[in-house]
Design a protein around this motif. Structure first.
Motif, mmCIF file in Angstrom:
data_model
loop_
_atom_site.group_PDB
_atom_site.id
_atom_site.type_symbol
_atom_site.label_atom_id
_atom_site.label_comp_id
_atom_site.label_asym_id
_atom_site.label_seq_id
_atom_site.Cartn_x
_atom_site.Cartn_y
_atom_site.Cartn_z
ATOM 1 N N MET A 114 0.844 -1.190 0.000
ATOM 2 C CA MET A 114 0.000 0.000 0.000
ATOM 3 C C MET A 114 0.880 1.240 0.000
ATOM 4 O O MET A 114 2.033 1.199 0.414
ATOM 5 N N PHE A 115 0.337 2.320 -0.511
ATOM 6 C CA PHE A 115 0.946 3.636 -0.406
ATOM 7 C C PHE A 115 0.182 4.364 0.681
ATOM 8 O O PHE A 115 -1.048 4.428 0.651
ATOM 9 N N PRO A 147 5.774 0.537 12.352
ATOM 10 C CA PRO A 147 5.460 -0.623 11.503
ATOM 11 C C PRO A 147 5.847 -1.960 12.118
ATOM 12 O O PRO A 147 5.165 -2.962 11.912
ATOM 13 N N GLU A 148 6.904 -1.980 12.898
ATOM 14 C CA GLU A 148 7.353 -3.237 13.515
ATOM 15 C C GLU A 148 6.432 -3.689 14.647
ATOM 16 O O GLU A 148 6.475 -4.840 15.065
ATOM 17 N N PRO A 177 3.835 -7.446 11.436
ATOM 18 C CA PRO A 177 4.873 -6.435 11.221
ATOM 19 C C PRO A 177 4.980 -6.032 9.746
ATOM 20 O O PRO A 177 4.903 -6.868 8.856
ATOM 21 N N LEU A 178 5.105 -4.737 9.530
ATOM 22 C CA LEU A 178 5.187 -4.204 8.171
ATOM 23 C C LEU A 178 6.604 -3.749 7.870
ATOM 24 O O LEU A 178 7.370 -3.402 8.771
ATOM 25 N N ARG A 179 6.929 -3.723 6.597
ATOM 26 C CA ARG A 179 8.240 -3.239 6.158
ATOM 27 C C ARG A 179 8.010 -2.066 5.222
ATOM 28 O O ARG A 179 7.339 -2.199 4.198
ATOM 29 N N ILE A 180 8.549 -0.930 5.575
ATOM 30 C CA ILE A 180 8.464 0.245 4.715
ATOM 31 C C ILE A 180 9.624 0.154 3.731
ATOM 32 O O ILE A 180 10.775 -0.001 4.139
ATOM 33 N N VAL A 183 15.183 4.034 6.013
ATOM 34 C CA VAL A 183 14.438 3.715 4.791
ATOM 35 C C VAL A 183 14.790 4.755 3.728
ATOM 36 O O VAL A 183 14.623 5.956 3.945
ATOM 37 N N PRO A 184 15.282 4.320 2.552
ATOM 38 C CA PRO A 184 15.665 5.274 1.511
ATOM 39 C C PRO A 184 14.458 5.977 0.887
ATOM 40 O O PRO A 184 13.342 5.462 0.901
#
Length: 145
Positions: free
Chosen positions: A26-27, A36-37, A42-45, A60-61
């Motif tokens: 998702m955006f 996010p963790e 747990p999500l990864r950006i 996160v770049p």
């Protein structure tokens, strides 16, 4: 790869879809997933669509760093009719600027605190106007179906 755009009525619906494994990504804005963790899943950006890295996710770049020349900050703001007298506009701007520095507000708005910034009305309008060519170019490249 061909992507399917699935419109939702807000970030909570898209987040639920992602967490339920109904969508693959998702955006969204950083404020929708401030930790996010710590989510149930747990999500990864993977990228930030900001000009520079947000302090909250400094590892996160940005999209630009990954070769994607798109910046899409999640601006929020207050708007008033053009006819509002200048003295009232100034009072509103001062009240908003003061609120965004208030420790109690910042404590309450913890998911937003790391990305809160303030631009007076005219500066914010110039910022929005400066983003227009990039957004128009992005829209022109999007598939028309």
């Amino acid at each position: 790869m061909k992507l399917n755009d699935i419109p939702f009525n807000g970030s909570s619906q898209s987040k639920n879809s992602l967490l339920g494994a109904h969508t693959d990504f998702m955006f969204t804005s950083l404020t929708a997933v401030p930790a996010p963790e710590k989510e149930a899943v747990p999500l990864r950006i993977v990228s930030q669509f900001m000009e520079t890295r947000a302090p909250a996710i400094k590892d996160v770049p940005t999209a630009k760093e990954q070769g994607i020349a798109v910046v899409m900050p999640s601006d929020r703001g207050f708007a008033a009719p053009k006819a509002v007298p200048a003295d009232i506009q100034a009072r509103l701007q001062q009240a908003i600027a003061s609120s965004l520095k208030d420790p109690e507000f910042l404590k309450t708005a913890s998911s937003y605190a790391s990305v809160i910034s303030y631009l007076p009305g005219a500066e914010w309008q110039r910022s929005l106007d400066a983003s227009l060519p990039m957004l128009e170019a992005l829209a022109a490249r999007m598939p028309k179906e």
